[in-house]
Design a protein around this motif. Structure first.
Motif, PDB file in Angstrom:
ATOM      1  N   ASN A   1       4.892   2.897 -13.552  1.00 59.15           N
ATOM      2  CA  ASN A   1       5.250   4.006 -12.844  1.00 59.15           C
ATOM      3  C   ASN A   1       6.557   3.979 -12.318  1.00 59.15           C
ATOM      4  O   ASN A   1       7.323   5.133 -12.445  1.00 59.15           O
ATOM      5  CB  ASN A   1       4.538   3.858 -11.540  1.00 59.15           C
ATOM      6  CG  ASN A   1       4.322   5.339 -10.977  1.00 59.15           C
ATOM      7  OD1 ASN A   1       4.314   6.638 -11.347  1.00 59.15           O
ATOM      8  ND2 ASN A   1       5.009   5.300  -9.332  1.00 59.15           N
TER       9      ASN A   1
ATOM     10  N   VAL B   1       0.589  -4.352  -6.378  1.00 58.03           N
ATOM     11  CA  VAL B   1      -0.178  -2.988  -6.704  1.00 58.03           C
ATOM     12  C   VAL B   1       0.711  -2.238  -7.601  1.00 58.03           C
ATOM     13  O   VAL B   1       1.570  -1.656  -7.351  1.00 58.03           O
ATOM     14  CB  VAL B   1      -0.481  -2.330  -5.795  1.00 58.03           C
ATOM     15  CG1 VAL B   1      -1.236  -1.119  -5.950  1.00 58.03           C
ATOM     16  CG2 VAL B   1      -1.325  -3.208  -4.636  1.00 58.03           C
TER      17      VAL B   1
ATOM     18  N   GLY C   1       1.422   0.344 -11.225  1.00 62.12           N
ATOM     19  CA  GLY C   1       0.820   1.771 -11.755  1.00 62.12           C
ATOM     20  C   GLY C   1      -0.312   1.500 -12.802  1.00 62.12           C
ATOM     21  O   GLY C   1      -1.253   2.255 -12.675  1.00 62.12           O
TER      22      GLY C   1
ATOM     23  N   THR D   1      -3.028  -4.453 -11.315  1.00 60.64           N
ATOM     24  CA  THR D   1      -2.585  -5.203  -9.779  1.00 60.64           C
ATOM     25  C   THR D   1      -2.982  -6.719  -9.996  1.00 60.64           C
ATOM     26  O   THR D   1      -3.916  -6.975 -10.829  1.00 60.64           O
ATOM     27  CB  THR D   1      -3.621  -4.666  -8.847  1.00 60.64           C
ATOM     28  OG1 THR D   1      -3.354  -3.192  -8.697  1.00 60.64           O
ATOM     29  CG2 THR D   1      -3.366  -5.553  -7.420  1.00 60.64           C
TER      30      THR D   1
ATOM     31  N   GLY E   1      -4.348   0.092 -11.377  1.00 61.64           N
ATOM     32  CA  GLY E   1      -3.101   0.381 -10.864  1.00 61.64           C
ATOM     33  C   GLY E   1      -3.254   1.812 -10.085  1.00 61.64           C
ATOM     34  O   GLY E   1      -4.395   2.621 -10.316  1.00 61.64           O
ATOM     35  N   CYS E   2      -2.036   2.266  -9.384  1.00 61.03           N
ATOM     36  CA  CYS E   2      -2.258   3.531  -8.799  1.00 61.03           C
ATOM     37  C   CYS E   2      -2.084   4.717  -9.873  1.00 61.03           C
ATOM     38  O   CYS E   2      -2.922   5.735  -9.585  1.00 61.03           O
ATOM     39  CB  CYS E   2      -1.101   3.676  -7.784  1.00 61.03           C
ATOM     40  SG  CYS E   2       0.606   3.681  -8.605  1.00 61.03           S
TER      41      CYS E   2
ATOM     42  N   THR F   1      -5.976   6.975 -10.545  1.00 52.18           N
ATOM     43  CA  THR F   1      -5.546   8.300 -10.267  1.00 52.18           C
ATOM     44  C   THR F   1      -6.476   9.050 -11.616  1.00 52.18           C
ATOM     45  O   THR F   1      -7.073  10.098 -11.375  1.00 52.18           O
ATOM     46  CB  THR F   1      -4.292   8.536 -10.074  1.00 52.18           C
ATOM     47  OG1 THR F   1      -3.747   8.111  -8.974  1.00 52.18           O
ATOM     48  CG2 THR F   1      -4.169  10.177  -9.937  1.00 52.18           C
TER      49      THR F   1
ATOM     50  N   THR G   1       3.585   0.983  -3.812  1.00 51.36           N
ATOM     51  CA  THR G   1       2.597   1.325  -3.129  1.00 51.36           C
ATOM     52  C   THR G   1       2.724   0.861  -1.961  1.00 51.36           C
ATOM     53  O   THR G   1       2.523   1.419  -0.729  1.00 51.36           O
ATOM     54  CB  THR G   1       1.139   0.909  -3.765  1.00 51.36           C
ATOM     55  OG1 THR G   1       1.070   1.947  -4.891  1.00 51.36           O
ATOM     56  CG2 THR G   1       0.152   1.199  -2.732  1.00 51.36           C
TER      57      THR G   1
ATOM     58  N   ARG H   1       5.835   9.650  -6.332  1.00 49.73           N
ATOM     59  CA  ARG H   1       4.480   8.881  -5.768  1.00 49.73           C
ATOM     60  C   ARG H   1       3.546   9.601  -5.081  1.00 49.73           C
ATOM     61  O   ARG H   1       2.500   9.344  -4.676  1.00 49.73           O
ATOM     62  CB  ARG H   1       4.982   7.479  -4.958  1.00 49.73           C
ATOM     63  CG  ARG H   1       5.668   6.545  -5.515  1.00 49.73           C
ATOM     64  CD  ARG H   1       6.023   5.345  -4.785  1.00 49.73           C
ATOM     65  NE  ARG H   1       6.777   4.359  -5.150  1.00 49.73           N
ATOM     66  CZ  ARG H   1       6.685   3.741  -6.132  1.00 49.73           C
ATOM     67  NH1 ARG H   1       5.558   3.619  -6.623  1.00 49.73           N
ATOM     68  NH2 ARG H   1       7.664   2.608  -6.626  1.00 49.73           N
TER      69      ARG H   1
ATOM     70  N   ILE I   1      -0.198   8.137  -4.579  1.00 48.90           N
ATOM     71  CA  ILE I   1      -0.135   7.028  -3.590  1.00 48.90           C
ATOM     72  C   ILE I   1      -1.681   7.116  -3.054  1.00 48.90           C
ATOM     73  O   ILE I   1      -1.933   5.830  -2.631  1.00 48.90           O
ATOM     74  CB  ILE I   1       0.882   7.640  -2.611  1.00 48.90           C
ATOM     75  CG1 ILE I   1       0.885   6.733  -1.390  1.00 48.90           C
ATOM     76  CG2 ILE I   1       0.267   8.816  -1.966  1.00 48.90           C
ATOM     77  CD1 ILE I   1       1.258   5.369  -1.797  1.00 48.90           C
TER      78      ILE I   1
ATOM     79  N   GLY J   1      -3.223   4.073  -4.805  1.00 46.35           N
ATOM     80  CA  GLY J   1      -2.711   2.973  -4.543  1.00 46.35           C
ATOM     81  C   GLY J   1      -3.134   2.472  -3.063  1.00 46.35           C
ATOM     82  O   GLY J   1      -3.352   1.277  -2.980  1.00 46.35           O
TER      83      GLY J   1
ATOM     84  N   ILE K   1      -6.615   0.666  -3.213  1.00 48.91           N
ATOM     85  CA  ILE K   1      -6.382  -0.409  -3.555  1.00 48.91           C
ATOM     86  C   ILE K   1      -6.159  -1.509  -2.326  1.00 48.91           C
ATOM     87  O   ILE K   1      -6.664  -2.626  -2.149  1.00 48.91           O
ATOM     88  CB  ILE K   1      -5.460  -0.705  -4.774  1.00 48.91           C
ATOM     89  CG1 ILE K   1      -5.947   0.116  -5.933  1.00 48.91           C
ATOM     90  CG2 ILE K   1      -5.272  -2.421  -5.177  1.00 48.91           C
ATOM     91  CD1 ILE K   1      -5.009  -0.155  -7.326  1.00 48.91           C
TER      92      ILE K   1
END
Length: 306
Positions: free
Chosen positions: A11, A138, A140, A143, A161-162, A166, A213, A267, A271, A274, A277
């Motif tokens: 990210n 954390v 993208g 993790t 990851g974020c 997503t 994150t 983000r 977010i 993230g 998580i």
């Protein structure tokens, strides 16, 4: 000697220029320039398994900017790493070759063990909080969980990851309760694997959160801009505060969410994943708080050059 570390993530792309002082690797690290830009190199990688040309171009533009900073500050040694998105992409050389031309060094695909060692070193050097530690990065696309006292005793990287979470689960704006529940359930399943592979995770005295994150959640809770490192670094994010940040962000559509102080534009759309998580791991291991840390693998990389 001035050194530079570049971390090219799924990210964001980050730079640290520093002067190591004292005995390496635990000596003081004097930061001269620290930058983060959202480049989303890993956009769509989970689905297509290749880096998109526009994502490569965005990231190379940032690397050119970083190269100018590196040269202007008289850096003698440079080390660059690339993480989850580049590991997963079949066309990574389309990015690595021009990146090497720009930086003068080829981005390294670190082994999990080396990545964990550098992350742990960067996040824990100079801490006075009680050990053992659990360091959670954390990212993208993945993790990382690293447990240990002076060195990592256990580590594992999970493919959540974020950005990845997503793209896989949070397709509505804002996410539906069903999407949120499914994402939480998937993260919990991964944490059961972490429990098995890293027994020290459950018994750590201090939980340390690194990367964008966690930093953003700290900034949102404090109501400050993400650039205010003196306020955010080593902020103690309680589980109750993390839950509140998550609830607020998860129920807002993107256009409303982007107005939260501390939330960078790049983000806004990832977010919530993230935060899922972060709150899920705090619930799972019943941590009351997380220490927000600016120091992470970038600092570990810089220390490795000292």
């Amino acid at each position: 000697m001035r050194v530079a570390a570049v971390d090219i993530g799924t990210n964001s792309t980050r730079l640290l220029v520093a002067e190591p002082e004292g005995d390496a690797p635990q000596g003081h690290l004097k930061s001269l320039d620290r930058r983060t830009q959202i480049t989303r190199l890993g956009q769509g990688v989970d689905r297509a398994r290749v880096l998109r040309p526009d994502a490569i171009d965005r990231t190379l533009d940032v690397l050119r900017e970083y190269r100018s900073a590196i040269e202007s500050l008289g850096v003698e040694r440079v080390r660059a790493t690339a993480t989850s998105a580049s590991r997963d992409a079949g066309n990574r050389d389309d990015f690595f070759e021009p990146a090497q031309e720009i930086l003068g060094v080829r981005p390294e695909l670190l082994s999990g063990e080396e990545e964990a060692r550098l992350e742990f070193l960067g996040a824990t050097a100079g801490l006075t909080e009680p050990a053992p530690y659990l360091v959670v990065d954390v990212g993208g696309g993945s993790t990382e969980f690293i447990a240990g006292t002076e060195q990592p005793d256990g580590l594992v990287s999970i493919d959540i990851g974020c950005v990845r979470l997503t793209e896989q689960f949070l397709r509505s704006d804002p996410p539906t309760p069903e999407e949120l529940s499914q994402a939480v359930s998937v993260v919990r399943d991964y944490l059961a694997d972490v429990d098995r592979d890293v027994p020290g995770a459950a018994t750590a005295e201090t939980l340390i959160g690194t990367a964008g994150t966690v930093w953003t959640m700290g900034a949102v809770e404090l109501g400050v801009d993400a650039s205010e490192s003196e306020r955010i670094d080593h902020f103690r994010l309680t589980r109750a505060a993390a839950e509140e940040v998550f609830r607020t962000l998860a129920t807002e559509p993107v256009e409303q969410r982007r107005h939260n102080p501390g939330l960078e534009p790049g983000r806004v759309d990832v977010i919530v994943a993230g935060a899922i998580i972060v709150v899920t791991l705090m619930r799972y291991w019943r941590f009351d708080e997380m220490l927000v840390s600016e120091s992470d693998i970038l600092d570990g990389l810089a220390r490795s050059l000292g």
